[in-house]
Design a protein around this motif. Sequence first.
Motif, short mmCIF file in Angstrom:
data_model
loop_
_atom_site.label_atom_id
_atom_site.label_comp_id
_atom_site.label_asym_id
_atom_site.label_seq_id
_atom_site.Cartn_x
_atom_site.Cartn_y
_atom_site.Cartn_z
N ASP A 79 -1.50 -1.49 -17.17
CA ASP A 79 -0.93 -2.02 -16.20
C ASP A 79 0.02 -2.48 -16.32
OD1 ASP A 79 -3.89 -1.23 -14.92
OD2 ASP A 79 -4.48 -3.35 -14.76
N LEU B 174 5.39 -4.44 -7.31
CA LEU B 174 5.43 -2.99 -7.11
C LEU B 174 3.96 -2.93 -8.68
CD1 LEU B 174 9.45 -1.75 -7.63
CD2 LEU B 174 7.22 -1.62 -5.42
N THR B 175 3.63 -1.65 -9.02
CA THR B 175 2.25 -1.79 -9.97
C THR B 175 2.56 -0.08 -9.90
OG1 THR B 175 0.37 -1.81 -8.60
CG2 THR B 175 1.73 -4.14 -9.04
N VAL B 176 1.70 -0.22 -10.80
CA VAL B 176 1.36 1.32 -11.90
C VAL B 176 -0.28 0.78 -12.83
CG1 VAL B 176 1.89 3.35 -13.46
CG2 VAL B 176 3.41 2.26 -12.11
N ARG B 177 -0.82 1.26 -12.80
CA ARG B 177 -2.12 1.02 -13.06
C ARG B 177 -2.87 2.08 -13.51
NH1 ARG B 177 -4.04 -4.45 -11.74
NH2 ARG B 177 -2.11 -5.34 -10.19
N PHE C 128 5.52 3.90 -8.34
CA PHE C 128 5.50 2.57 -7.88
C PHE C 128 3.87 2.49 -6.60
CE2 PHE C 128 8.47 1.75 -10.35
CZ PHE C 128 8.04 1.22 -11.95
N LEU C 129 2.92 1.65 -7.03
CA LEU C 129 2.35 0.94 -5.34
C LEU C 129 3.26 -0.54 -4.85
CD1 LEU C 129 -0.19 1.43 -3.57
CD2 LEU C 129 -1.84 -0.11 -4.67
N VAL C 130 3.61 -0.02 -3.25
CA VAL C 130 3.87 -1.52 -3.45
C VAL C 130 2.84 -2.62 -3.37
CG1 VAL C 130 5.06 -2.58 -1.39
CG2 VAL C 130 6.37 -0.56 -2.32
N GLU C 131 2.73 -4.04 -4.04
CA GLU C 131 1.27 -4.62 -3.57
C GLU C 131 2.40 -6.22 -2.68
OE1 GLU C 131 -1.44 -4.86 -5.40
OE2 GLU C 131 -1.20 -2.91 -6.71
N GLY D 3 0.46 -1.36 0.30
CA GLY D 3 0.20 -0.18 0.23
C GLY D 3 1.45 1.59 0.05
N ASP D 4 2.27 1.33 0.24
CA ASP D 4 3.17 2.35 0.12
C ASP D 4 3.58 2.74 -1.27
OD1 ASP D 4 3.25 2.49 3.04
OD2 ASP D 4 5.16 1.32 3.09
N LYS D 5 4.04 3.97 -1.51
CA LYS D 5 4.16 3.99 -2.54
C LYS D 5 5.72 4.15 -2.30
CE LYS D 5 0.89 6.17 -4.85
NZ LYS D 5 1.31 5.09 -6.44
#
Length: 167
Positions: A113, A105-108, A93-96, A87-89
């Motif tokens: 995505d 890490l994701t970016v949507r 990137f979002l830490v999954e 949930g952190d950045k």
Amino acid sequence: MPPNTLARATTARIQVLAPKAELDFFDTRSIDLPRPVTPLEAWRLMHARPLPGLRMAFWLRDAISACFGVRRIGPISGATPRQLSPGDKLDFFLVEAISDRILTLTVRDRHLDVMTCLSSHNGGLTVTSSVKTHNLFGRAYMVPVRPAHKLIVTLCLKRLRQALEQE
């Protein structure tokens, strides 16, 4: 084993957006390291000194993408917190997921995505990236990103090994 072999990656626990057949881009690169590292430590070391030209590439990406309503992301800063939780950045990137063996890490957004998974295993590190595009802009965006991404990850992994060898 060569850095781009799927055989090496299968020994690691990796996460991807979808089954490989459903992805618009899939790349996995592995490297043996002189000592074990956590995925977060590897990220920190790989981005401590940005690759030449990478800031310019992110600036160009932002300038072009902004014309199509895509938010600016800026470059990877190289500033990595010691502690991260899902949930952190981490930059844009979002830490999954994060553990001593995996960093996902994701970016949507509405165009595509992206998931990048760093996994440590048996003295090595694997970086796996998967992308699903949602529209024409996402597919066009990936045309230059495909070869650039492969080169960037390969160079980052080589620099990681060199940094660890110089410790």
